[in-house]
Design a protein around this motif. Structure first.
Motif, mmCIF file in Angstrom:
data_model
loop_
_atom_site.group_PDB
_atom_site.id
_atom_site.type_symbol
_atom_site.label_atom_id
_atom_site.label_comp_id
_atom_site.label_asym_id
_atom_site.label_seq_id
_atom_site.Cartn_x
_atom_site.Cartn_y
_atom_site.Cartn_z
ATOM 1 N N GLU A 80 -65.823 88.459 92.193
ATOM 2 C CA GLU A 80 -66.350 87.125 91.870
ATOM 3 C C GLU A 80 -65.331 86.332 91.048
ATOM 4 O OE1 GLU A 80 -69.073 86.464 93.475
ATOM 5 O OE2 GLU A 80 -69.173 88.562 94.071
ATOM 6 N N THR A 81 -65.632 85.063 90.797
ATOM 7 C CA THR A 81 -64.733 84.185 90.022
ATOM 8 C C THR A 81 -65.160 84.155 88.558
ATOM 9 O OG1 THR A 81 -66.093 82.286 90.593
ATOM 10 C CG2 THR A 81 -64.186 82.743 92.013
ATOM 11 N N ILE A 82 -65.383 85.325 88.004
ATOM 12 C CA ILE A 82 -65.889 85.463 86.642
ATOM 13 C C ILE A 82 -64.767 85.547 85.616
ATOM 14 C CG2 ILE A 82 -67.142 87.045 85.109
ATOM 15 C CD1 ILE A 82 -68.885 87.757 87.512
ATOM 16 N N PHE A 83 -63.660 86.146 85.998
ATOM 17 C CA PHE A 83 -62.596 86.465 85.051
ATOM 18 C C PHE A 83 -61.402 85.527 85.175
ATOM 19 C CE2 PHE A 83 -64.894 90.433 85.751
ATOM 20 C CZ PHE A 83 -65.066 90.900 84.459
ATOM 21 N N ASP A 84 -60.677 85.406 84.067
ATOM 22 C CA ASP A 84 -59.413 84.685 84.026
ATOM 23 C C ASP A 84 -58.417 85.580 83.284
ATOM 24 O OD1 ASP A 84 -57.234 83.060 83.661
ATOM 25 O OD2 ASP A 84 -58.313 81.455 82.651
ATOM 26 N N ALA A 85 -57.547 86.242 84.028
ATOM 27 C CA ALA A 85 -56.613 87.208 83.450
ATOM 28 C C ALA A 85 -55.611 86.576 82.492
ATOM 29 C CB ALA A 85 -55.870 87.937 84.561
ATOM 30 N N ALA A 86 -55.490 85.258 82.515
ATOM 31 C CA ALA A 86 -54.528 84.577 81.649
ATOM 32 C C ALA A 86 -55.111 84.201 80.285
ATOM 33 C CB ALA A 86 -54.014 83.322 82.348
ATOM 34 N N LEU A 87 -56.393 84.507 80.052
ATOM 35 C CA LEU A 87 -57.013 84.137 78.777
ATOM 36 C C LEU A 87 -56.308 84.800 77.604
ATOM 37 C CD1 LEU A 87 -60.879 84.227 79.348
ATOM 38 C CD2 LEU A 87 -59.453 82.249 78.902
ATOM 39 N N GLU A 88 -56.006 84.037 76.612
ATOM 40 C CA GLU A 88 -55.422 84.532 75.365
ATOM 41 C C GLU A 88 -56.121 83.860 74.210
ATOM 42 O OE1 GLU A 88 -53.435 86.916 74.058
ATOM 43 O OE2 GLU A 88 -53.341 87.582 76.109
ATOM 44 N N PRO A 89 -56.818 84.565 73.387
ATOM 45 C CA PRO A 89 -57.110 85.984 73.453
ATOM 46 C C PRO A 89 -58.096 86.292 74.580
ATOM 47 C CG PRO A 89 -58.349 85.006 71.655
ATOM 48 C CD PRO A 89 -57.488 83.925 72.230
ATOM 49 N N PRO A 90 -58.234 87.571 74.934
ATOM 50 C CA PRO A 90 -59.094 87.928 76.061
ATOM 51 C C PRO A 90 -60.582 87.698 75.818
ATOM 52 C CG PRO A 90 -58.083 89.876 75.088
ATOM 53 C CD PRO A 90 -57.491 88.705 74.412
ATOM 54 N N TRP A 91 -60.979 87.547 74.574
ATOM 55 C CA TRP A 91 -62.372 87.205 74.228
ATOM 56 C C TRP A 91 -62.421 86.754 72.784
ATOM 57 C CZ3 TRP A 91 -64.674 92.681 75.406
ATOM 58 C CH2 TRP A 91 -64.142 93.620 74.535
ATOM 59 N N PRO A 92 -63.522 86.128 72.359
ATOM 60 C CA PRO A 92 -63.599 85.633 70.981
ATOM 61 C C PRO A 92 -64.152 86.654 69.992
ATOM 62 C CG PRO A 92 -65.494 84.873 72.217
ATOM 63 C CD PRO A 92 -64.609 85.626 73.193
ATOM 64 N N LEU A 93 -64.365 87.881 70.397
ATOM 65 C CA LEU A 93 -65.020 88.878 69.563
ATOM 66 C C LEU A 93 -64.167 89.274 68.365
ATOM 67 C CD1 LEU A 93 -66.441 91.223 72.342
ATOM 68 C CD2 LEU A 93 -67.476 89.187 71.328
ATOM 69 N N LYS A 94 -64.859 89.582 67.270
ATOM 70 C CA LYS A 94 -64.205 90.018 66.035
ATOM 71 C C LYS A 94 -65.048 91.100 65.376
ATOM 72 C CE LYS A 94 -60.912 86.901 66.136
ATOM 73 N NZ LYS A 94 -59.512 87.243 66.249
ATOM 74 N N ALA A 95 -64.413 91.926 64.567
ATOM 75 C CA ALA A 95 -65.117 92.954 63.809
ATOM 76 C C ALA A 95 -65.819 92.328 62.618
ATOM 77 C CB ALA A 95 -64.142 94.025 63.337
ATOM 78 N N GLN A 96 -66.889 92.967 62.199
ATOM 79 C CA GLN A 96 -67.620 92.562 61.004
ATOM 80 C C GLN A 96 -68.013 93.837 60.270
ATOM 81 O OE1 GLN A 96 -71.145 90.291 61.818
ATOM 82 N NE2 GLN A 96 -71.590 89.978 59.676
ATOM 83 N N ILE A 97 -67.774 93.867 58.961
ATOM 84 C CA ILE A 97 -68.081 95.046 58.158
ATOM 85 C C ILE A 97 -69.289 94.718 57.286
ATOM 86 C CG2 ILE A 97 -67.219 96.691 56.457
ATOM 87 C CD1 ILE A 97 -64.358 95.930 57.401
ATOM 88 N N SER A 98 -70.331 95.542 57.393
ATOM 89 C CA SER A 98 -71.565 95.293 56.637
ATOM 90 C C SER A 98 -71.517 95.963 55.268
ATOM 91 C CB SER A 98 -72.781 95.785 57.424
ATOM 92 O OG SER A 98 -72.875 97.191 57.346
ATOM 93 N N THR A 99 -72.526 95.703 54.493
ATOM 94 C CA THR A 99 -72.617 96.276 53.149
ATOM 95 C C THR A 99 -72.962 97.757 53.158
ATOM 96 O OG1 THR A 99 -74.919 95.566 53.004
ATOM 97 C CG2 THR A 99 -73.248 94.076 52.083
ATOM 98 N N SER A 100 -73.254 98.316 54.329
ATOM 99 C CA SER A 100 -73.521 99.757 54.389
ATOM 100 C C SER A 100 -72.226 100.578 54.451
ATOM 101 C CB SER A 100 -74.426 100.097 55.573
ATOM 102 O OG SER A 100 -73.789 99.808 56.788
ATOM 103 N N CYS A 101 -71.092 99.905 54.335
ATOM 104 C CA CYS A 101 -69.788 100.579 54.282
ATOM 105 C C CYS A 101 -69.799 101.579 53.124
ATOM 106 C CB CYS A 101 -68.682 99.540 54.089
ATOM 107 S SG CYS A 101 -67.040 100.246 53.858
ATOM 108 N N LEU A 102 -69.286 102.769 53.370
ATOM 109 C CA LEU A 102 -69.277 103.814 52.339
ATOM 110 C C LEU A 102 -68.532 103.378 51.080
ATOM 111 C CD1 LEU A 102 -68.727 107.036 54.482
ATOM 112 C CD2 LEU A 102 -70.858 106.188 53.479
ATOM 113 N N ALA A 103 -67.499 102.568 51.231
ATOM 114 C CA ALA A 103 -66.741 102.094 50.073
ATOM 115 C C ALA A 103 -67.632 101.288 49.122
ATOM 116 C CB ALA A 103 -65.557 101.250 50.520
#
Length: 162
Positions: A80-103
């Motif tokens: 299908e025409t769902i993807f664009d291999a030239a996307l930079e960055p490949p997605w907008p996702l980012k990590a998030q660290i919650s307050t349950s972090c052991l530190a």
């Protein structure tokens, strides 16, 4: 009373916001669920098996056991025409660290830092307490490498709000 009935009907047939984490390189200008046929080719091609059958049978990404290597096999397998291999960055996702972090509880743990090839997670030493994680969002690719090794399940990958 008829207004509330009309509003509920309107909500029933309106598009709900798609909060699922989709594979990398998905075009932002499409409605994913309108174009995806749910064939499963992207999941079969995924080298780390993070693409799973999600809500309604549509592919979603799960970082429970592995990370995205951005290998591109998912978009190569899709007809299908769902993807664009030239996307930079490949997605907008980012990590998030919650307050349950052991530190946050004073326990020394840096498993997320050790897993992050991009070095987006740093720990600043502090006298008399466990170092706290600092997330450099500009360096984070949202690959999810930090999720599975976290013993307290304090890390999630999210779509940042604009």
């Amino acid at each position: 009373m008829s207004d509330s009935i009309n509003l509920s009907r309107r909500r029933l047939f309106s598009r709900r916001k798609d909060d699922a984490l989709r594979p990398p390189y998905v075009r932002a200008d499409i409605e994913f669920t309108d174009l995806c046929t749910r064939c499963g080719k992207c999941a079969e091609a995924c080298e780390t098996a993070i693409i799973i059958k999600g809500d309604g049978g549509f592919p979603e990404v799960s970082f429970a056991d592995a990370e995205c290597t951005f290998c591109g096999r998912c978009h190569e397998a899709c007809d299908e025409t769902i993807f664009d291999a030239a996307l930079e960055p490949p997605w907008p996702l980012k990590a998030q660290i919650s307050t349950s972090c052991l530190a946050a509880s004073g326990i020394w743990c840096q498993s997320c830092k050790d897993a992050c090839d991009e070095r987006a997670i740093r720990f600043t030493p502090a006298i008399g307490k466990a170092p706290m994680p600092e997330l450099e969002l500009d360096a984070c690719t949202g690959c999810g490498a930090c999720v599975a090794p976290c013993p307290s399940h304090a890390i999630s990958i999210i779509k940042p709000s604009n």
